[in-house]
Design a protein around this motif. Sequence first.
Motif, short mmCIF file in Angstrom:
data_model
loop_
_atom_site.label_atom_id
_atom_site.label_comp_id
_atom_site.label_asym_id
_atom_site.label_seq_id
_atom_site.Cartn_x
_atom_site.Cartn_y
_atom_site.Cartn_z
N LEU A 121 0.78 -1.24 0.00
CA LEU A 121 0.00 0.00 0.00
C LEU A 121 0.81 1.29 0.00
CD1 LEU A 121 -2.81 -1.02 2.55
CD2 LEU A 121 -2.93 -0.97 0.04
N GLY A 122 2.12 1.22 0.13
CA GLY A 122 2.87 2.47 0.18
C GLY A 122 4.36 2.24 0.12
N PRO A 123 5.14 3.32 0.04
CA PRO A 123 6.60 3.21 -0.04
C PRO A 123 7.19 2.62 1.23
CG PRO A 123 5.93 5.48 0.27
CD PRO A 123 4.68 4.72 0.01
N VAL A 124 8.41 2.13 1.13
CA VAL A 124 9.07 1.45 2.24
C VAL A 124 9.13 2.34 3.47
CG1 VAL A 124 11.24 0.44 3.03
CG2 VAL A 124 10.39 -0.05 0.72
N ALA A 125 9.44 3.61 3.29
CA ALA A 125 9.55 4.52 4.43
C ALA A 125 8.23 4.60 5.21
CB ALA A 125 9.99 5.91 3.97
N TRP A 126 7.12 4.63 4.48
CA TRP A 126 5.79 4.66 5.14
C TRP A 126 5.50 3.33 5.84
CZ3 TRP A 126 1.48 1.59 4.08
CH2 TRP A 126 0.30 1.98 4.72
N GLN A 127 5.90 2.22 5.23
CA GLN A 127 5.65 0.90 5.81
C GLN A 127 6.37 0.67 7.13
OE1 GLN A 127 6.60 -2.24 3.00
NE2 GLN A 127 5.90 -0.99 1.28
N MET A 128 7.46 1.38 7.36
CA MET A 128 8.29 1.12 8.54
C MET A 128 7.54 1.31 9.85
SD MET A 128 11.08 0.00 7.35
CE MET A 128 12.14 -0.01 8.80
N GLN A 129 6.46 2.06 9.85
CA GLN A 129 5.67 2.26 11.07
C GLN A 129 5.07 0.95 11.59
OE1 GLN A 129 1.70 4.27 10.32
NE2 GLN A 129 2.54 4.35 8.23
N PHE A 130 4.95 -0.05 10.70
CA PHE A 130 4.34 -1.33 11.08
C PHE A 130 5.37 -2.41 11.43
CE2 PHE A 130 1.36 0.69 8.06
CZ PHE A 130 0.24 0.80 8.87
N VAL A 131 6.64 -2.19 11.10
CA VAL A 131 7.64 -3.24 11.18
C VAL A 131 7.80 -3.77 12.60
CG1 VAL A 131 10.11 -3.75 10.96
CG2 VAL A 131 8.91 -2.57 9.11
N GLY A 132 8.02 -2.88 13.56
CA GLY A 132 8.25 -3.33 14.94
C GLY A 132 7.06 -4.04 15.54
N ARG A 133 5.87 -3.49 15.31
CA ARG A 133 4.66 -4.09 15.87
C ARG A 133 4.38 -5.45 15.25
NH1 ARG A 133 0.44 0.45 14.68
NH2 ARG A 133 -1.05 -0.92 15.77
N TYR A 134 4.63 -5.57 13.94
CA TYR A 134 4.40 -6.85 13.29
C TYR A 134 5.37 -7.91 13.82
CZ TYR A 134 2.58 -9.95 9.69
OH TYR A 134 1.95 -10.99 9.06
N PHE A 135 6.62 -7.51 13.99
CA PHE A 135 7.63 -8.43 14.52
C PHE A 135 7.26 -8.90 15.92
CE2 PHE A 135 11.62 -9.38 16.72
CZ PHE A 135 12.25 -10.22 15.82
N GLU A 136 6.90 -7.97 16.78
CA GLU A 136 6.61 -8.30 18.18
C GLU A 136 5.35 -9.16 18.32
OE1 GLU A 136 8.44 -7.87 20.79
OE2 GLU A 136 10.00 -6.85 19.64
N ASN A 137 4.43 -9.05 17.38
CA ASN A 137 3.18 -9.82 17.47
C ASN A 137 3.20 -11.09 16.62
OD1 ASN A 137 0.87 -8.32 19.06
ND2 ASN A 137 2.13 -6.75 18.09
N SER A 138 4.38 -11.46 16.11
CA SER A 138 4.52 -12.73 15.42
C SER A 138 4.84 -13.84 16.43
CB SER A 138 5.63 -12.62 14.36
OG SER A 138 5.26 -11.71 13.35
#
Length: 338
Positions: free
Chosen positions: A57-74
């Motif tokens: 849905l968007g450029p890599v820089a915008w996606q980074m807001q989800f990276v930490g939360r996705y990792f922690e909830n895996s």
Amino acid sequence: MSQQFSVAAVQAAPCFLDLKAGIDKAIHFIEQAAASGAKLVVFPETWLPGYPNHIWLGPVAWQMQFVGRYFENSLVAGSEEDKALAEAARDNHIQVSMGLSERAGGSLYIAQWHYDQDGEIIKRRRKLKPTHVERTVFGNGDGSDLHVADTSLGSIGQLCCWEHIQPLTKYAMYSQNEQIHCAAWPNLALYESTAYALGHQVNNAASQVYAVEGGCFVVAPCALVSKEQQDILCQENPERMALCPTGGGYSKIYAPDGQSIGSNIDHDAEGLVLADIDLGMIAYAKAAADPAGHYARPDVTRLLFNNNPQRPVMKFDQTAGLQIDPIEEPPEPILVAE
């Protein structure tokens, strides 16, 4: 071995980026499936903690807001969340195929974990090759992840999403005499208006063809996008909302002759798709066509299938020699499937 029983495909929105709530919701559906008489319940791809639609849905820089939360909830193998799923399978005496994002060290993998009715792990597998931009989030599986397990319900295998358009991957599974196939799909709403190949028509066709080619039953659950998930991902951006509409659940169960069997629910509704299956039907399908058996031409084409685990680190012991450290004991090697 049981020949006739019920199976269930879960169609539901994930609790996006909320693993605890996702586990509670998963247990609810496990209980509901068991109460409905199902002996196997199958969940969509990366249903815990939800498919990462943001990568589309968007450029890599915008996606980074989800990276930490996705990792922690895996999920981590052996974690309390893993144990809770195993306990739910045991308490409800039902086999569970769970689609999830697996966290191992610093990496994530698209995974399917198969629990038996006693809560024991039958198989933890990883998607062999994440598709397109999924490779910015997830690592690769290996040949040991193309595995069909003998269970009390029959021979059961698992694949995710576009693994179902990989001819050699499918053939490796067919060669193991699969009877029930767990085909995990994410939501099929993403890019629905702009990319026909990502829509439900093509992807359900892939599950249907798998049933006919493999001569097996295919349980194909599909998640859906809720308004809550859309709000988190799209943040009221009209362009992103157009690419990620709500709904997109098109769960199906197919018989070995390609028929869609069992109940149907709307693409934007949560629930279970339930079907009664009879493994005796497989003999009729295989009599007509068994691509990895009597219908094969090994003198013309063959598949080279290396099903040994491939890990980044191998440990050397002075007495034992080179040792691989797999997730679990590897299956017996299959060098060539004809």
